[in-house]
Scaffold this motif. Structure first.
Motif, PDB file in Angstrom:
ATOM      1  N   UNK A 294       0.810  -1.232   0.033  1.00 35.98           N
ATOM      2  CA  UNK A 294       0.050  -0.035   0.094  1.00 35.98           C
ATOM      3  C   UNK A 294       0.895   1.124  -0.089  1.00 35.98           C
ATOM      4  N   UNK A 295       2.062   1.009   0.641  1.00 34.76           N
ATOM      5  CA  UNK A 295       2.831   2.377   0.948  1.00 34.76           C
ATOM      6  C   UNK A 295       3.892   2.350  -0.365  1.00 34.76           C
ATOM      7  N   UNK A 296       4.356   1.588  -0.919  1.00 41.60           N
ATOM      8  CA  UNK A 296       5.558   1.350  -1.514  1.00 41.60           C
ATOM      9  C   UNK A 296       5.682   2.286  -2.806  1.00 41.60           C
ATOM     10  N   UNK A 297       4.504   2.541  -3.399  1.00 37.06           N
ATOM     11  CA  UNK A 297       4.482   3.497  -4.398  1.00 37.06           C
ATOM     12  C   UNK A 297       4.864   4.951  -4.039  1.00 37.06           C
ATOM     13  N   UNK A 298       5.087   5.254  -2.846  1.00 40.58           N
ATOM     14  CA  UNK A 298       5.548   6.728  -2.406  1.00 40.58           C
ATOM     15  C   UNK A 298       7.081   6.619  -2.524  1.00 40.58           C
ATOM     16  N   UNK A 299       7.578   5.621  -2.612  1.00 40.94           N
ATOM     17  CA  UNK A 299       9.129   5.597  -2.463  1.00 40.94           C
ATOM     18  C   UNK A 299       9.760   5.829  -4.030  1.00 40.94           C
ATOM     19  N   UNK A 300      11.005   6.348  -4.087  1.00 44.50           N
ATOM     20  CA  UNK A 300      11.473   6.493  -5.247  1.00 44.50           C
ATOM     21  C   UNK A 300      12.823   5.791  -5.702  1.00 44.50           C
ATOM     22  N   UNK A 301      13.579   5.144  -4.872  1.00 43.68           N
ATOM     23  CA  UNK A 301      14.694   4.427  -5.339  1.00 43.68           C
ATOM     24  C   UNK A 301      14.585   2.935  -5.102  1.00 43.68           C
ATOM     25  N   UNK A 302      13.685   2.364  -4.217  1.00 47.47           N
ATOM     26  CA  UNK A 302      13.404   1.082  -4.218  1.00 47.47           C
ATOM     27  C   UNK A 302      12.176   0.745  -5.079  1.00 47.47           C
ATOM     28  N   UNK A 303      12.258  -0.272  -5.831  1.00 51.14           N
ATOM     29  CA  UNK A 303      11.250  -0.729  -6.696  1.00 51.14           C
ATOM     30  C   UNK A 303      10.741  -2.193  -6.369  1.00 51.14           C
ATOM     31  N   UNK A 304       9.601  -2.483  -6.149  1.00 50.22           N
ATOM     32  CA  UNK A 304       8.982  -3.741  -6.074  1.00 50.22           C
ATOM     33  C   UNK A 304       8.928  -4.627  -7.094  1.00 50.22           C
ATOM     34  N   UNK A 305       9.611  -5.719  -7.164  1.00 50.15           N
ATOM     35  CA  UNK A 305       9.810  -6.495  -8.589  1.00 50.15           C
ATOM     36  C   UNK A 305       9.468  -7.764  -8.505  1.00 50.15           C
ATOM     37  N   UNK A 306       8.926  -8.288  -7.270  1.00 51.02           N
ATOM     38  CA  UNK A 306       8.362  -9.551  -7.183  1.00 51.02           C
ATOM     39  C   UNK A 306       8.349 -10.219  -5.789  1.00 51.02           C
ATOM     40  N   UNK A 307       8.136 -11.508  -5.626  1.00 58.83           N
ATOM     41  CA  UNK A 307       7.972 -12.178  -4.446  1.00 58.83           C
ATOM     42  C   UNK A 307       8.917 -13.385  -4.350  1.00 58.83           C
ATOM     43  N   UNK A 308       9.184 -13.761  -3.170  1.00 62.19           N
ATOM     44  CA  UNK A 308      10.054 -14.907  -2.966  1.00 62.19           C
ATOM     45  C   UNK A 308       9.567 -15.729  -1.776  1.00 62.19           C
TER      46      UNK A 308
END
Ligand SMILES: *Cc1c(COP(=O)(O)O)cnc(C)c1O
Length: 223
Positions: free
Chosen positions: A142-156
């Motif tokens: 829910x909150x990750x879109x606000x960040x600039x340098x870290x990018x969500x790419x998947x699940x482990x």
């Protein structure tokens, strides 16, 4: 000691076999060589035989090996990250597969270096295991879109230990389904499924793994 060239040939063959069985192209799966407790000389040997992606569990070990190997290669942090070690991660790694809490994400963001994140999900609910619950995952997304340098790419995920790889299959299927669900819920386009280790990677590939993390099958048993 295991002959790295021969064991890599076997692993690559099994990857292609599993891809074929699943109707997936061979390039759909990235082989990450897990180098924990493997010395730099043997890691360099694997690099000579075409390994370009390396997985490490410990910050200190990664540092020594990166220096020994020189530039190039893609480095994946796959082990649990202690908060006091997190500040070293952005300089040493390109991917973190073991993101399991928001305060870790904040520390990683602060360094101003682009970093690809995979969220480690504990699907079995085993209390001794690292990883976040599905609800915990959603509250981070829910909150990750606000960040600039870290990018969500998947699940482990790491399924429960078992001698039968078929017992891991439901966990791999569940991770694939979860990726689809959260992408839709949060308007994301995460593509990576980091799942499958030496004992079960062909099954993981059949279920959609895009990254497999292989140590023992390449380097032999860890001491
Ligand atoms: C050690 C480790 C691996 C590799 O395990 P093998 O069974 O040796 O292939 C993969 N993923 C994680 C998170 C690990 O800690």
């Amino acid at each position: 000691m295991k002959n790295i060239r021969e064991s890599l040939a076997v692993v690559r063959d099994q990857i292609l076999g599993a891809c074929q069985k699943a109707g997936r192209p061979g390039e759909a799966v990235r082989l990450i060589a897990v180098t924990k407790k493997v010395d730099a000389e043997r890691v360099r040997e694997a690099a000579e035989f075409g390994i370009r992606e390396f997985g490490e569990n410990y910050v200190q070990e990664a540092q020594g090996k990166r220096e020994a190997l020189g530039p190039g290669g893609t480095w994946h942090m796959i082990g649990h990250v202690q908060t006091n070690k997190a500040k070293y991660i952005p300089r040493l790694f390109d991917y973190v597969h073991s993101v399991d809490r928001w305060d870790l994400i904040e520390v990683l963001e602060r360094h101003g270096k682009e970093l690809s994140l995979l969220f480690e999900v504990n699907l079995s609910g085993e209390p001794q295991k690292h990883g976040v619950s599905k609800e915990g995952l959603r509250s981070m997304l829910e909150r990750i879109g606000d960040l600039r340098y870290v990018k969500p790419v998947g699940l482990m995920t790491v399924p429960p230990l078992s001698t039968d790889p078929e017992e891991a299959r439901p966990f791999f299927t569940a991770l694939r389904e979860l990726l689809r669900e959260v992408n839709r819920e949060f308007g994301l386009d995460m593509r990576e499924l980091s799942m499958g280790m030496s004992a079960d990677f062909p099954v993981a590939i059949e279920e959609g793994a895009t990254m497999i993390r292989i140590g023992t099958a390449i380097f032999g048993e860890r001491l």
